[in-house]
Write a protein that holds these residues in place. Structure first.
Motif, PDB file in Angstrom:
ATOM      1  N   PRO A   1       6.864   6.532 -27.610  1.00  0.00           N
ATOM      2  CA  PRO A   1       6.264   5.087 -27.850  1.00  0.00           C
ATOM      3  C   PRO A   1       5.217   5.318 -28.786  1.00  0.00           C
ATOM      4  CG  PRO A   1       5.711   6.078 -25.996  1.00  0.00           C
ATOM      5  CD  PRO A   1       6.858   7.022 -26.284  1.00  0.00           C
ATOM      6  N   ALA A   2       4.759   4.403 -29.351  1.00  0.00           N
ATOM      7  CA  ALA A   2       3.729   4.162 -30.476  1.00  0.00           C
ATOM      8  C   ALA A   2       2.437   4.067 -29.499  1.00  0.00           C
ATOM      9  CB  ALA A   2       3.728   3.069 -31.214  1.00  0.00           C
ATOM     10  N   VAL A   3       1.477   4.721 -30.247  1.00  0.00           N
ATOM     11  CA  VAL A   3      -0.079   4.697 -29.689  1.00  0.00           C
ATOM     12  C   VAL A   3      -0.806   3.643 -30.235  1.00  0.00           C
ATOM     13  CG1 VAL A   3      -2.141   5.964 -29.260  1.00  0.00           C
ATOM     14  CG2 VAL A   3      -0.084   7.152 -29.232  1.00  0.00           C
ATOM     15  N   PHE A   4      -1.639   2.544 -29.206  1.00  0.00           N
ATOM     16  CA  PHE A   4      -2.170   1.627 -29.726  1.00  0.00           C
ATOM     17  C   PHE A   4      -3.490   2.061 -30.377  1.00  0.00           C
ATOM     18  CE2 PHE A   4       0.336  -0.506 -26.304  1.00  0.00           C
ATOM     19  CZ  PHE A   4       1.127  -0.902 -27.294  1.00  0.00           C
ATOM     20  N   VAL A   5      -4.063   1.433 -31.483  1.00  0.00           N
ATOM     21  CA  VAL A   5      -5.204   2.030 -32.125  1.00  0.00           C
ATOM     22  C   VAL A   5      -6.164   0.637 -32.142  1.00  0.00           C
ATOM     23  CG1 VAL A   5      -6.198   2.915 -34.305  1.00  0.00           C
ATOM     24  CG2 VAL A   5      -4.005   3.469 -33.373  1.00  0.00           C
ATOM     25  N   LEU A   6      -7.507   0.982 -31.926  1.00  0.00           N
ATOM     26  CA  LEU A   6      -8.523  -0.062 -32.180  1.00  0.00           C
ATOM     27  C   LEU A   6      -9.488   0.280 -33.168  1.00  0.00           C
ATOM     28  CD1 LEU A   6      -9.411  -0.632 -28.205  1.00  0.00           C
ATOM     29  CD2 LEU A   6      -7.729  -2.003 -29.785  1.00  0.00           C
ATOM     30  N   ASP A   7     -10.223  -0.487 -33.906  1.00  0.00           N
ATOM     31  CA  ASP A   7     -11.163  -0.160 -34.719  1.00  0.00           C
ATOM     32  C   ASP A   7     -12.490  -0.025 -34.132  1.00  0.00           C
ATOM     33  OD1 ASP A   7     -12.092  -2.502 -33.886  1.00  0.00           O
ATOM     34  OD2 ASP A   7     -12.440  -3.442 -36.089  1.00  0.00           O
TER      35      ASP A   7
ATOM     36  N   CYS B   1       0.082   3.690 -34.205  1.00  0.00           N
ATOM     37  CA  CYS B   1       0.448   4.926 -34.867  1.00  0.00           C
ATOM     38  C   CYS B   1       1.304   5.794 -33.911  1.00  0.00           C
ATOM     39  CB  CYS B   1      -0.700   5.496 -35.504  1.00  0.00           C
ATOM     40  SG  CYS B   1      -1.774   6.230 -34.376  1.00  0.00           S
ATOM     41  N   HIS B   2       1.849   6.878 -34.657  1.00  0.00           N
ATOM     42  CA  HIS B   2       2.507   7.983 -34.128  1.00  0.00           C
ATOM     43  C   HIS B   2       1.851   8.627 -33.206  1.00  0.00           C
ATOM     44  CE1 HIS B   2       5.441  11.290 -33.642  1.00  0.00           C
ATOM     45  NE2 HIS B   2       6.296  10.395 -33.783  1.00  0.00           N
ATOM     46  N   PRO B   3       2.265   9.034 -32.054  1.00  0.00           N
ATOM     47  CA  PRO B   3       1.711   9.837 -31.020  1.00  0.00           C
ATOM     48  C   PRO B   3       0.880  11.279 -31.687  1.00  0.00           C
ATOM     49  CG  PRO B   3       3.674   9.275 -30.012  1.00  0.00           C
ATOM     50  CD  PRO B   3       3.789   8.702 -31.364  1.00  0.00           C
ATOM     51  N   ALA B   4       1.595  11.932 -32.447  1.00  0.00           N
ATOM     52  CA  ALA B   4       1.220  13.184 -33.035  1.00  0.00           C
ATOM     53  C   ALA B   4       0.033  12.791 -33.658  1.00  0.00           C
ATOM     54  CB  ALA B   4       2.246  13.669 -33.950  1.00  0.00           C
TER      55      ALA B   4
ATOM     56  N   THR C   1      -4.042   5.100 -19.850  1.00  0.00           N
ATOM     57  CA  THR C   1      -2.534   4.395 -19.460  1.00  0.00           C
ATOM     58  C   THR C   1      -2.712   3.008 -19.720  1.00  0.00           C
ATOM     59  OG1 THR C   1      -2.515   6.044 -17.607  1.00  0.00           O
ATOM     60  CG2 THR C   1      -1.110   4.085 -17.634  1.00  0.00           C
ATOM     61  N   PRO C   2      -1.985   2.418 -20.797  1.00  0.00           N
ATOM     62  CA  PRO C   2      -1.259   3.096 -22.052  1.00  0.00           C
ATOM     63  C   PRO C   2      -2.471   4.065 -22.887  1.00  0.00           C
ATOM     64  CG  PRO C   2      -1.265   0.882 -22.430  1.00  0.00           C
ATOM     65  CD  PRO C   2      -1.938   1.043 -20.801  1.00  0.00           C
ATOM     66  N   PHE C   3      -2.000   4.653 -23.508  1.00  0.00           N
ATOM     67  CA  PHE C   3      -2.931   5.667 -24.274  1.00  0.00           C
ATOM     68  C   PHE C   3      -3.260   4.967 -25.372  1.00  0.00           C
ATOM     69  CE2 PHE C   3      -3.891   9.141 -27.342  1.00  0.00           C
ATOM     70  CZ  PHE C   3      -4.823   9.774 -26.655  1.00  0.00           C
TER      71      PHE C   3
ATOM     72  N   TYR D   1       6.375  -0.506 -27.708  1.00  0.00           N
ATOM     73  CA  TYR D   1       6.234  -0.184 -26.270  1.00  0.00           C
ATOM     74  C   TYR D   1       6.846  -0.956 -25.151  1.00  0.00           C
ATOM     75  CZ  TYR D   1       2.902   1.458 -22.491  1.00  0.00           C
ATOM     76  OH  TYR D   1       2.304   2.032 -21.434  1.00  0.00           O
ATOM     77  N   ALA D   2       7.249  -0.531 -24.161  1.00  0.00           N
ATOM     78  CA  ALA D   2       8.015  -1.370 -23.190  1.00  0.00           C
ATOM     79  C   ALA D   2       7.673  -0.856 -21.969  1.00  0.00           C
ATOM     80  CB  ALA D   2       9.635  -1.253 -23.448  1.00  0.00           C
ATOM     81  N   ILE D   3       7.567  -1.858 -20.860  1.00  0.00           N
ATOM     82  CA  ILE D   3       7.377  -1.565 -19.595  1.00  0.00           C
ATOM     83  C   ILE D   3       8.233  -2.715 -18.765  1.00  0.00           C
ATOM     84  CG2 ILE D   3       5.067  -0.582 -19.818  1.00  0.00           C
ATOM     85  CD1 ILE D   3       3.812  -3.454 -18.996  1.00  0.00           C
TER      86      ILE D   3
END
Length: 167
Positions: free
Chosen positions: A34-40, A49-52, A69-71, A115-117
């Motif tokens: 899953p993708a990781v959510f990003v905030l400014d 963005c990608h988890p790596a 959670t979620p990351f 992302y899916a839940i």
């Protein structure tokens, strides 16, 4: 020698590590992260963005972990005014027992799930617990218990006759 524990055929292991995945087309067996959510830096959302990359940014000092959670990470050196944000869409699939929630991004005309839940409803759980409670109550009411004979030798009741004193 006979095969044991369901082993059939030759005892030599195959020369490929994953024989069933080797014949599949490229990317068919790959696990999708899953993708990781990003905030400014002000807490406004940016593109996921990608988890790596998301795990490298805090190690480099460019981001901090905002939530586990979620990351979610929060970038220290970016603001939403300086970036182009493509946008995120939310899809909801309501059901009687479960509700599906998904986050999508549109990139060059293609839609990618990020992302899916699955949200499990508590209605069935509450109904089952109420039914179990009612069954236990009915069982207590209809239980075939012996009749408890009255006790006269407990010494505190004035209307009970003490049969041991012959006095």
């Amino acid at each position: 020698m006979e095969p044991r524990r369901g082993e059939i055929g030759s005892a030599a292991p195959p020369d490929r590590r994953h024989p069933e995945g080797a014949s599949a087309p490229e990317g068919a067996n790959r696990e999708v992260h899953p993708a990781v959510f990003v905030l400014d830096r002000h807490g406004h959302p940016l593109d996921p963005c990608h988890p790596a990359r998301a795990h490298r940014l805090p190690a480099a000092g460019r981001a901090v972990v905002h939530r586990y959670t979620p990351f979610v990470i929060r970038l220290k050196d970016r603001s939403a005014a300086d970036c182009v944000v493509n946008g995120v869409a939310i899809g909801i699939a309501p059901g009687s027992k479960h509700t599906g929630l998904a986050v999508f991004t549109d990139h060059e005309g293609s839609r990618a799930g990020r992302y899916a839940i699955q949200l499990d409803h508590r209605g069935a759980l509450i109904r089952d617990r109420l039914a179990s409670r009612a069954a236990l109550r009915r069982g207590r009411r209809s239980r075939n218990l012996r009749y408890r004979t009255p006790r006269f030798l407990n010494g505190g009741s004035p209307w009970c006759v003490d049969t041991l004193s012959t006095g």
